[in-house]
Design an enzyme around this catalytic site. Structure first.
Site, PDB file in Angstrom:
ATOM      1  N   ARG A  63      -1.806 -14.488 -32.200  1.00  0.00           N
ATOM      2  CA  ARG A  63      -2.965 -15.453 -32.287  1.00  0.00           C
ATOM      3  C   ARG A  63      -4.015 -14.888 -31.002  1.00  0.00           C
ATOM      4  O   ARG A  63      -5.113 -15.065 -31.153  1.00  0.00           O
ATOM      5  CB  ARG A  63      -2.836 -16.849 -32.353  1.00  0.00           C
ATOM      6  CG  ARG A  63      -4.002 -17.703 -32.615  1.00  0.00           C
ATOM      7  CD  ARG A  63      -3.892 -19.070 -33.112  1.00  0.00           C
ATOM      8  NE  ARG A  63      -2.696 -19.814 -32.628  1.00  0.00           N
ATOM      9  CZ  ARG A  63      -2.734 -20.350 -31.264  1.00  0.00           C
ATOM     10  NH1 ARG A  63      -3.755 -20.329 -30.695  1.00  0.00           N
ATOM     11  NH2 ARG A  63      -1.534 -21.015 -30.965  1.00  0.00           N
ATOM     12  N   TYR A  81     -25.527 -16.834 -47.942  1.00  0.00           N
ATOM     13  CA  TYR A  81     -24.236 -16.696 -48.728  1.00  0.00           C
ATOM     14  C   TYR A  81     -23.946 -18.237 -48.726  1.00  0.00           C
ATOM     15  O   TYR A  81     -23.825 -18.819 -48.006  1.00  0.00           O
ATOM     16  CB  TYR A  81     -23.073 -15.875 -48.321  1.00  0.00           C
ATOM     17  CG  TYR A  81     -21.688 -16.272 -48.751  1.00  0.00           C
ATOM     18  CD1 TYR A  81     -21.385 -16.086 -50.025  1.00  0.00           C
ATOM     19  CD2 TYR A  81     -20.677 -16.776 -47.977  1.00  0.00           C
ATOM     20  CE1 TYR A  81     -20.209 -16.450 -50.865  1.00  0.00           C
ATOM     21  CE2 TYR A  81     -19.604 -17.131 -48.550  1.00  0.00           C
ATOM     22  CZ  TYR A  81     -19.452 -16.828 -49.664  1.00  0.00           C
ATOM     23  OH  TYR A  81     -18.114 -17.267 -50.356  1.00  0.00           O
ATOM     24  N   ASP A  96     -25.884 -11.714 -40.111  1.00  0.00           N
ATOM     25  CA  ASP A  96     -24.764 -11.504 -41.154  1.00  0.00           C
ATOM     26  C   ASP A  96     -25.320 -10.128 -41.812  1.00  0.00           C
ATOM     27  O   ASP A  96     -26.211  -9.828 -42.549  1.00  0.00           O
ATOM     28  CB  ASP A  96     -24.434 -12.496 -42.218  1.00  0.00           C
ATOM     29  CG  ASP A  96     -23.287 -12.177 -42.787  1.00  0.00           C
ATOM     30  OD1 ASP A  96     -23.225 -10.688 -43.267  1.00  0.00           O
ATOM     31  OD2 ASP A  96     -22.666 -12.985 -43.456  1.00  0.00           O
ATOM     32  N   LYS A 116     -15.641  -7.031 -47.763  1.00  0.00           N
ATOM     33  CA  LYS A 116     -16.595  -6.315 -48.727  1.00  0.00           C
ATOM     34  C   LYS A 116     -16.656  -4.738 -48.638  1.00  0.00           C
ATOM     35  O   LYS A 116     -15.675  -4.025 -48.518  1.00  0.00           O
ATOM     36  CB  LYS A 116     -17.932  -6.731 -48.595  1.00  0.00           C
ATOM     37  CG  LYS A 116     -18.076  -8.561 -48.684  1.00  0.00           C
ATOM     38  CD  LYS A 116     -17.853  -8.787 -49.871  1.00  0.00           C
ATOM     39  CE  LYS A 116     -17.365 -10.323 -50.086  1.00  0.00           C
ATOM     40  NZ  LYS A 116     -17.520 -11.263 -48.913  1.00  0.00           N
TER      41      LYS A 116
HETATM   42  C1  3LM Z   1     -19.665 -13.259 -52.526  1.00  0.00           C
HETATM   43  N1  3LM Z   1     -19.151 -13.300 -50.217  1.00  0.00           N
HETATM   44  O1  3LM Z   1     -19.156 -12.871 -53.688  1.00  0.00           O
HETATM   45  P1  3LM Z   1     -15.231 -14.247 -46.908  1.00  0.00           P
HETATM   46  N2  3LM Z   1     -20.934 -13.564 -45.707  1.00  0.00           N
HETATM   47  C2  3LM Z   1     -21.575 -12.822 -46.741  1.00  0.00           C
HETATM   48  C3  3LM Z   1     -20.709 -12.865 -47.937  1.00  0.00           C
HETATM   49  O2  3LM Z   1     -21.338 -12.370 -48.884  1.00  0.00           O
HETATM   50  C4  3LM Z   1     -19.506 -13.514 -47.888  1.00  0.00           C
HETATM   51  C5  3LM Z   1     -18.999 -14.278 -46.462  1.00  0.00           C
HETATM   52  C6  3LM Z   1     -19.894 -13.986 -45.516  1.00  0.00           C
HETATM   53  C7  3LM Z   1     -18.650 -13.606 -51.442  1.00  0.00           C
HETATM   54  C8  3LM Z   1     -17.412 -14.107 -51.552  1.00  0.00           C
HETATM   55  S1  3LM Z   1     -17.715 -16.332 -53.182  1.00  0.00           S
HETATM   56  C9  3LM Z   1     -16.164 -17.324 -53.466  1.00  0.00           C
HETATM   57  C10 3LM Z   1     -16.948 -14.790 -52.883  1.00  0.00           C
HETATM   58  C11 3LM Z   1     -23.057 -12.223 -46.878  1.00  0.00           C
HETATM   59  C12 3LM Z   1     -18.712 -13.614 -48.975  1.00  0.00           C
HETATM   60  C13 3LM Z   1     -17.759 -14.859 -46.546  1.00  0.00           C
HETATM   61  O3  3LM Z   1     -14.691 -15.209 -46.095  1.00  0.00           O
HETATM   62  O4  3LM Z   1     -14.270 -12.946 -46.570  1.00  0.00           O
HETATM   63  O5  3LM Z   1     -15.140 -14.148 -48.475  1.00  0.00           O
HETATM   64  O6  3LM Z   1     -16.672 -13.916 -46.256  1.00  0.00           O
HETATM   65  O7  3LM Z   1     -20.905 -13.222 -52.230  1.00  0.00           O
END
Ligand code: 3LM
Length: 400
Positions: free
Chosen positions: A57, A110, A182, A207
């Site tokens: 961790r 998001y 972001d 992504k």
């Molecule tokens: C989506 N987005 O489909 P994770 N910042 C941005 C994001 O697009 C996302 C995160 C942070 C999507 C996920 S929706 C249930 C699916 C600009 C995620 C968060 O924790 O790795 O999912 O990232 O837009």
């Protein structure tokens, strides 16, 4: 080793050299803990008198390589890898903020980032003001003596509104406020916020960075001081760490990032032009289109417009659903930046954490559709979209 070109850096910069066996591919250090040669050495590692690994961790060599690689790509001193994008967002914000502090955030974000600010931050006594992130005056007027962070995405998920990073950095620097961006939609191949003076850069590594739809991960890049602070507080004590295997997959993904992103951009440009001309499609939101407000930032802030397009269907919500349900190759799925073209409906999916009126105020309509253009041949993507549009409207009066 760092080079002048990002194409070379995605492959070489930040690489950990395997001095033991000379392995080209990074070894996966699949271990939860590390042995100490003596009790004294264990104590010295804990006190910081001796550098070295202690426990999974608190650090892992495979994860460390990814951090170094991402710092090199974003042009920051350091980076901290997390178990998800939301892990990175929450670890960053909770490291920077405490009860009684205030954050100014873009009104469109998001969905889960919005939920974190709207609900959890407020539960912990952090004040939040949402503003139009494009509007310098609105941001300046929202700033209070206790404002510690300005937070935004650009382009914004899901409506592709673009925010001027120079403006955000200028406001933050003039007031001594930490700026957090972001950068998920662009990746460092297209946009490097640190070059514009942004303090911390967050990615959902799920992504484009990974790019193959098989990992959930996040990362934050910034100065050594800020990254160390995040690592020693929220990352260590809340513990949303990245697994070494996921770090390895992302390192593998990074090696082709520049080529993938280039093709995503090429395909998205053609698809956006197809959609803009189609009679059943309303407004198309893609910064690559001259009609888009963010187009002016291409060449100065963003190298190209990326692989995500948002568009509104003519007619009603039912028309949007009918169109999406007719797709054969494009996958109905949230997430983005994968090889497969993914399509989703923000109002009922990614942005359902917003109340309907908050969503509308943030410029996310009920008929908005988000398309993450994949790496398939662009003609096949367009053929699928076209047949679904024809089937959904099929010459009949629009539903509703
Ligand atoms: C989506 N987005 O489909 P994770 N910042 C941005 C994001 O697009 C996302 C995160 C942070 C999507 C996920 S929706 C249930 C699916 C600009 C995620 C968060 O924790 O790795 O999912 O990232 O837009």
């Amino acid at each position: 080793m760092k080079f002048d070109h990002i194409e070379t850096n995605t492959i070489h910069a930040g690489k950990l050299i395997d001095t033991r066996f000379g392995a080209l591919s990074t070894p996966i250090y699949q271990t939860s803990t590390y042995t100490f040669e003596s009790t004294a050495q264990g104590g010295a590692r804990f006190s910081g008198d001796e550098q070295g690994y202690i426990y999974g961790r608190l650090g892992n060599p495979t994860v460390r390589e990814l951090e170094q690689r991402m710092a090199a790509l974003e042009g920051t001193e350091d980076a901290a890898a997390m178990g998800s994008g939301m892990g990175a967002v929450s670890a960053t914000l909770f490291a920077l903020l405490k009860a009684g502090d205030h954050i100014v955030a873009s009104d469109a974000l998001y969905g889960c980032t919005f939920a974190l600010l709207e609900h959890k931050c407020r539960d912990f006594g952090i004040e939040v003001t949402f503003v139009d992130g494009r509007n310098e005056m609105a941001i300046r007027s929202a700033i209070q003596p206790n404002t510690k962070v300005i937070y935004a995405e650009t382009p914004i998920n899901p409506n592709m509104v673009c925010i001027d990073l120079d403006m955000i950095a200028r406001v933050g620097q003039s007031k001594g406020i930490t700026t957090v961006i972001d950068n998920t939609f662009m990746s460092p191949v297209l946009q490097q916020p640190a070059k514009h003076g942004i303090d911390l850069i967050i990615h959902s590594a799920t992504k484009y960075l990974n790019g193959h739809g098989d990992v959930i991960a996040g990362i934050v890049c910034g100065s050594q001081e800020m990254i160390e602070h995040i690592k020693l507080t929220t990352l260590k004590d809340i513990g949303a760490v990245m697994s070494p295997h996921d770090a390895w997959l992302i390192i593998r993904g990074l090696k082709t990032l520049h080529i993938r992103v280039e093709r995503h951009c090429q395909n998205a440009e053609v698809v956006s032009e197809f959609l803009e001309k189609h009679p059943d499609v309303g407004t198309v939101f893609y910064p690559g289109l001259k009609s888009h407000e963010g187009h002016r930032l291409i060449g100065t802030q963003m190298k190209a417009a990326g692989g995500v397009i948002a568009f509104e269907m003519k007619g009603s919500f039912e028309n949007a659903v009918a169109f999406m349900d007719q797709l054969k190759m494009c996958k109905r799925a949230v997430s983005l930046g994968d090889a497969e073209t993914l399509i989703q409906h923000p109002a009922s999916m990614t942005h359902s954490p917003y109340e309907p009126e908050q969503r509308r105020a943030a410029g996310i309509s009920d008929t908005l559709i988000r398309l993450s253009v994949g790496l398939e041949h662009v003609d096949d993507i367009i053929a699928d979209l076209e047949q679904a549009l024809n089937a959904a409207y099929s010459g009949i009066a629009r539903v509703g």
